[in-house]
Design a protein around this motif. Structure first.
Motif, PDB file in Angstrom:
ATOM      1  N   PRO A  70      84.313   8.619  52.356  1.00 24.54           N
ATOM      2  CA  PRO A  70      85.361   9.255  53.151  1.00 24.54           C
ATOM      3  C   PRO A  70      84.824  10.322  54.089  1.00 24.54           C
ATOM      4  CG  PRO A  70      86.064   9.024  50.867  1.00 24.54           C
ATOM      5  CD  PRO A  70      84.605   8.643  50.920  1.00 24.54           C
ATOM      6  N   GLN A  71      83.690  10.954  53.734  1.00 23.56           N
ATOM      7  CA  GLN A  71      83.146  12.012  54.577  1.00 23.56           C
ATOM      8  C   GLN A  71      82.700  11.488  55.940  1.00 23.56           C
ATOM      9  OE1 GLN A  71      82.468  11.775  51.271  1.00 23.56           O
ATOM     10  NE2 GLN A  71      83.743  13.530  50.787  1.00 23.56           N
ATOM     11  N   THR A  72      82.477  10.181  56.065  1.00 23.16           N
ATOM     12  CA  THR A  72      81.993   9.634  57.317  1.00 23.16           C
ATOM     13  C   THR A  72      83.119   9.332  58.302  1.00 23.16           C
ATOM     14  OG1 THR A  72      82.047   7.409  56.376  1.00 23.16           O
ATOM     15  CG2 THR A  72      79.974   8.617  56.225  1.00 23.16           C
ATOM     16  N   LYS A  73      84.348   9.737  57.950  1.00 23.71           N
ATOM     17  CA  LYS A  73      85.451   9.524  58.873  1.00 23.71           C
ATOM     18  C   LYS A  73      85.229  10.280  60.175  1.00 23.71           C
ATOM     19  CE  LYS A  73      89.100   8.848  55.413  1.00 23.71           C
ATOM     20  NZ  LYS A  73      90.343   9.414  54.866  1.00 23.71           N
ATOM     21  N   ARG A  74      84.606  11.416  60.123  1.00 23.93           N
ATOM     22  CA  ARG A  74      84.399  12.229  61.319  1.00 23.93           C
ATOM     23  C   ARG A  74      83.135  11.766  62.033  1.00 23.93           C
ATOM     24  NH1 ARG A  74      87.681  16.696  61.099  1.00 23.93           N
ATOM     25  NH2 ARG A  74      88.738  17.000  59.101  1.00 23.93           N
ATOM     26  N   PHE A  75      83.293  11.452  63.320  1.00 22.30           N
ATOM     27  CA  PHE A  75      82.138  10.959  64.076  1.00 22.30           C
ATOM     28  C   PHE A  75      82.378  11.134  65.569  1.00 22.30           C
ATOM     29  CE2 PHE A  75      85.134   7.501  64.052  1.00 22.30           C
ATOM     30  CZ  PHE A  75      84.994   6.908  65.305  1.00 22.30           C
ATOM     31  N   ILE A  76      81.311  11.035  66.346  1.00 24.08           N
ATOM     32  CA  ILE A  76      81.376  11.035  67.806  1.00 24.08           C
ATOM     33  C   ILE A  76      80.475   9.929  68.316  1.00 24.08           C
ATOM     34  CG2 ILE A  76      80.919  12.282  69.946  1.00 24.08           C
ATOM     35  CD1 ILE A  76      81.292  14.884  68.497  1.00 24.08           C
ATOM     36  N   THR A  77      80.975   9.139  69.244  1.00 23.64           N
ATOM     37  CA  THR A  77      80.146   8.149  69.932  1.00 23.64           C
ATOM     38  C   THR A  77      80.391   8.264  71.430  1.00 23.64           C
ATOM     39  OG1 THR A  77      80.208   6.601  68.074  1.00 23.64           O
ATOM     40  CG2 THR A  77      79.642   5.697  70.229  1.00 23.64           C
ATOM     41  N   ILE A  78      79.347   8.546  72.194  1.00 28.32           N
ATOM     42  CA  ILE A  78      79.470   8.586  73.651  1.00 28.32           C
ATOM     43  C   ILE A  78      79.467   7.151  74.166  1.00 28.32           C
ATOM     44  CG2 ILE A  78      78.424   9.357  75.814  1.00 28.32           C
ATOM     45  CD1 ILE A  78      77.215  11.695  74.313  1.00 28.32           C
ATOM     46  N   THR A  79      80.513   6.772  74.884  1.00 31.14           N
ATOM     47  CA  THR A  79      80.635   5.405  75.379  1.00 31.14           C
ATOM     48  C   THR A  79      80.294   5.278  76.863  1.00 31.14           C
ATOM     49  OG1 THR A  79      83.003   5.768  75.749  1.00 31.14           O
ATOM     50  CG2 THR A  79      82.352   4.780  73.645  1.00 31.14           C
ATOM     51  N   LYS A  80      80.268   6.398  77.583  1.00 34.13           N
ATOM     52  CA  LYS A  80      79.859   6.388  78.988  1.00 34.13           C
ATOM     53  C   LYS A  80      79.247   7.724  79.314  1.00 34.13           C
ATOM     54  CE  LYS A  80      81.522   5.468  83.691  1.00 34.13           C
ATOM     55  NZ  LYS A  80      82.694   5.069  84.523  1.00 34.13           N
ATOM     56  N   ARG A  81      78.106   7.714  79.983  1.00 36.64           N
ATOM     57  CA  ARG A  81      77.424   8.956  80.323  1.00 36.64           C
ATOM     58  C   ARG A  81      76.883   8.873  81.746  1.00 36.64           C
ATOM     59  NH1 ARG A  81      73.390  10.156  76.120  1.00 36.64           N
ATOM     60  NH2 ARG A  81      74.752   8.986  74.715  1.00 36.64           N
ATOM     61  N   PRO A  82      76.646  10.034  82.389  1.00 36.87           N
ATOM     62  CA  PRO A  82      76.069  10.004  83.733  1.00 36.87           C
ATOM     63  C   PRO A  82      74.654   9.432  83.697  1.00 36.87           C
ATOM     64  CG  PRO A  82      76.960  12.184  83.194  1.00 36.87           C
ATOM     65  CD  PRO A  82      76.906  11.400  81.920  1.00 36.87           C
ATOM     66  N   ALA A  83      74.196   8.933  84.834  1.00 35.46           N
ATOM     67  CA  ALA A  83      72.816   8.472  84.934  1.00 35.46           C
ATOM     68  C   ALA A  83      71.880   9.649  84.697  1.00 35.46           C
ATOM     69  CB  ALA A  83      72.562   7.856  86.303  1.00 35.46           C
ATOM     70  N   ALA A  84      70.659   9.367  84.268  1.00 34.87           N
ATOM     71  CA  ALA A  84      69.698  10.444  83.993  1.00 34.87           C
ATOM     72  C   ALA A  84      69.428  11.284  85.239  1.00 34.87           C
ATOM     73  CB  ALA A  84      68.395   9.863  83.456  1.00 34.87           C
ATOM     74  N   ARG A  85      69.471  10.630  86.413  1.00 35.39           N
ATOM     75  CA  ARG A  85      69.301  11.323  87.695  1.00 35.39           C
ATOM     76  C   ARG A  85      70.387  10.875  88.652  1.00 35.39           C
ATOM     77  NH1 ARG A  85      62.858  11.909  89.120  1.00 35.39           N
ATOM     78  NH2 ARG A  85      62.193  12.727  87.087  1.00 35.39           N
ATOM     79  N   SER A  86      70.936  11.826  89.405  1.00 34.48           N
ATOM     80  CA  SER A  86      71.980  11.523  90.382  1.00 34.48           C
ATOM     81  C   SER A  86      71.648  12.218  91.693  1.00 34.48           C
ATOM     82  CB  SER A  86      73.349  11.993  89.881  1.00 34.48           C
ATOM     83  OG  SER A  86      73.635  11.456  88.608  1.00 34.48           O
ATOM     84  N   THR A  87      72.177  11.687  92.788  1.00 35.66           N
ATOM     85  CA  THR A  87      71.940  12.267  94.104  1.00 35.66           C
ATOM     86  C   THR A  87      73.252  12.657  94.742  1.00 35.66           C
ATOM     87  OG1 THR A  87      69.981  10.894  94.433  1.00 35.66           O
ATOM     88  CG2 THR A  87      70.963  11.891  96.392  1.00 35.66           C
ATOM     89  N   HIS A  88      73.308  13.892  95.218  1.00 42.84           N
ATOM     90  CA  HIS A  88      74.491  14.380  95.923  1.00 42.84           C
ATOM     91  C   HIS A  88      74.186  14.449  97.413  1.00 42.84           C
ATOM     92  CE1 HIS A  88      76.960  17.731  97.662  1.00 42.84           C
ATOM     93  NE2 HIS A  88      77.899  16.926  97.182  1.00 42.84           N
ATOM     94  N   VAL A  89      75.036  13.799  98.203  1.00 44.14           N
ATOM     95  CA  VAL A  89      74.877  13.810  99.658  1.00 44.14           C
ATOM     96  C   VAL A  89      75.708  14.950 100.231  1.00 44.14           C
ATOM     97  CG1 VAL A  89      75.210  12.507 101.790  1.00 44.14           C
ATOM     98  CG2 VAL A  89      74.521  11.327  99.686  1.00 44.14           C
ATOM     99  N   ALA A  90      75.088  15.781 101.067  1.00 48.75           N
ATOM    100  CA  ALA A  90      75.768  16.938 101.649  1.00 48.75           C
ATOM    101  C   ALA A  90      77.052  16.507 102.338  1.00 48.75           C
ATOM    102  CB  ALA A  90      74.849  17.637 102.641  1.00 48.75           C
ATOM    103  N   GLY A  91      78.125  17.249 102.079  1.00 48.54           N
ATOM    104  CA  GLY A  91      79.407  16.954 102.695  1.00 48.54           C
ATOM    105  C   GLY A  91      80.254  15.963 101.924  1.00 48.54           C
ATOM    106  N   SER A  92      79.720  15.389 100.851  1.00 51.18           N
ATOM    107  CA  SER A  92      80.465  14.428 100.042  1.00 51.18           C
ATOM    108  C   SER A  92      80.732  15.018  98.657  1.00 51.18           C
ATOM    109  CB  SER A  92      79.688  13.116  99.907  1.00 51.18           C
ATOM    110  OG  SER A  92      78.517  13.318  99.138  1.00 51.18           O
ATOM    111  N   THR A  93      81.426  14.264  97.828  1.00 53.67           N
ATOM    112  CA  THR A  93      81.710  14.690  96.450  1.00 53.67           C
ATOM    113  C   THR A  93      81.115  13.686  95.477  1.00 53.67           C
ATOM    114  OG1 THR A  93      83.775  15.785  97.100  1.00 53.67           O
ATOM    115  CG2 THR A  93      83.508  15.220  94.777  1.00 53.67           C
ATOM    116  N   LEU A  94      80.302  14.179  94.567  1.00 48.48           N
ATOM    117  CA  LEU A  94      79.700  13.346  93.541  1.00 48.48           C
ATOM    118  C   LEU A  94      80.540  13.439  92.276  1.00 48.48           C
ATOM    119  CD1 LEU A  94      77.275  11.668  92.402  1.00 48.48           C
ATOM    120  CD2 LEU A  94      76.214  13.873  91.817  1.00 48.48           C
ATOM    121  N   GLU A  95      80.856  12.295  91.680  1.00 50.49           N
ATOM    122  CA  GLU A  95      81.635  12.265  90.447  1.00 50.49           C
ATOM    123  C   GLU A  95      80.726  11.958  89.257  1.00 50.49           C
ATOM    124  OE1 GLU A  95      85.049   9.766  90.617  1.00 50.49           O
ATOM    125  OE2 GLU A  95      85.846  10.678  92.451  1.00 50.49           O
TER     126      GLU A  95
END
Length: 256
Positions: free
Chosen positions: A41-66
């Protein structure tokens, strides 16, 4: 353990079984997660990440990165963003009403951070919190320079609504008081409205209340609340919508 919830839903809902099954699949209840739940029963509590950002991302000036993080956890998780280890507050949090997540809950959350400027390589981290457990995912964002003048001016640019935080699926025990987030950003500030699982405005139900923060509070969760609740954010430049499938579990459905 939570596979029992799917079985009960299928057995009791009859013609609605396929719809419930489709939404419950969003919880990613595969063998990997089930293996965490079986030992005790103690294992009821858990976290699983199902989607994560890429290890590296690029932001273009004047735009919005999500940058988006999604996770399933018990109890239902919250997501907090950091920039170089400093908290980032991406949306207005105007409600003084703070309601803790019930320990009996389970949910899949989606959280998006909007990066509109980034003068130097920075590390962005999403921290998922579920009870006493945490998990995190990070990305390094690189970008071209952007002047402070443009940055200040950009704050006044019209922005259609974006829903940054919501649950895709939320499970809790019948009788619980629950909170469904709908964190938004837009300029002018969007108006947030909710519809219940029958498509009716929630203002018609005295058990339901929309907070100034956009969250929906449902008091004394009922079996009849099962279904998809929709949050809609609207301003002069557009609208956005997010749906949360709510599953009211009978107390014995969440035992061991």
């Amino acid at each position: 353990m939570y596979a029992v919830l799917v079985f009960v839903a299928v057995a009791l809902l009859g013609t609605h079984a396929s719809n419930v099954n489709r939404h419950m699949k969003l919880l990613d209840m595969d063998n990997h997660i089930e293996s965490k739940l079986k030992p005790s029963p103690q294992t009821k509590r858990f976290i699983t990440i199902t989607k994560r950002p890429a290890a590296r991302s690029t932001h273009v000036a004047g735009s919005t990165l999500e940058l988006t993080c999604e996770a399933i956890a018990a109890p239902a998780p919250s997501v907090h963003w950091f920039r170089n280890n400093a908290p980032v507050y991406e949306y207005d949090k105007e409600s003084n009403e703070i309601i803790d997540t019930n320990p009996s809950s389970l949910g899949r959350v989606s959280s998006t951070l909007l990066v509109s400027r980034n003068e130097a390589p920075c590390e962005y981290t999403c921290l998922i919190v579920a009870g006493s457990k945490t998990a995190r995912a990070s990305t390094i964002v690189y970008s071209s320079d952007i002047t402070s003048e443009l940055t200040e001016r950009s704050k006044l640019v019209p922005l259609a609504p974006k829903i940054l935080v919501s649950y895709k699926v939320f499970v809790d025990v019948i009788g619980s008081n629950i909170v469904l987030p709908c964190r938004v950003k837009g300029h002018p500030r969007p108006i947030v409205t909710w519809k219940d699982n029958s498509g009716n405005p929630v203002k018609k139900d005295p058990r339901m209340k929309v907070l100034r923060s956009g969250e929906l509070v449902i008091s004394s969760l009922r079996w009849s609340d099962m279904g998809e609740f929709s949050c809609r954010a609207t301003n002069l430049f557009g609208s956005a919508e997010a749906n949360t499938f709510v599953y009211p579990a009978r107390p014995n459905d969440t035992d061991g």
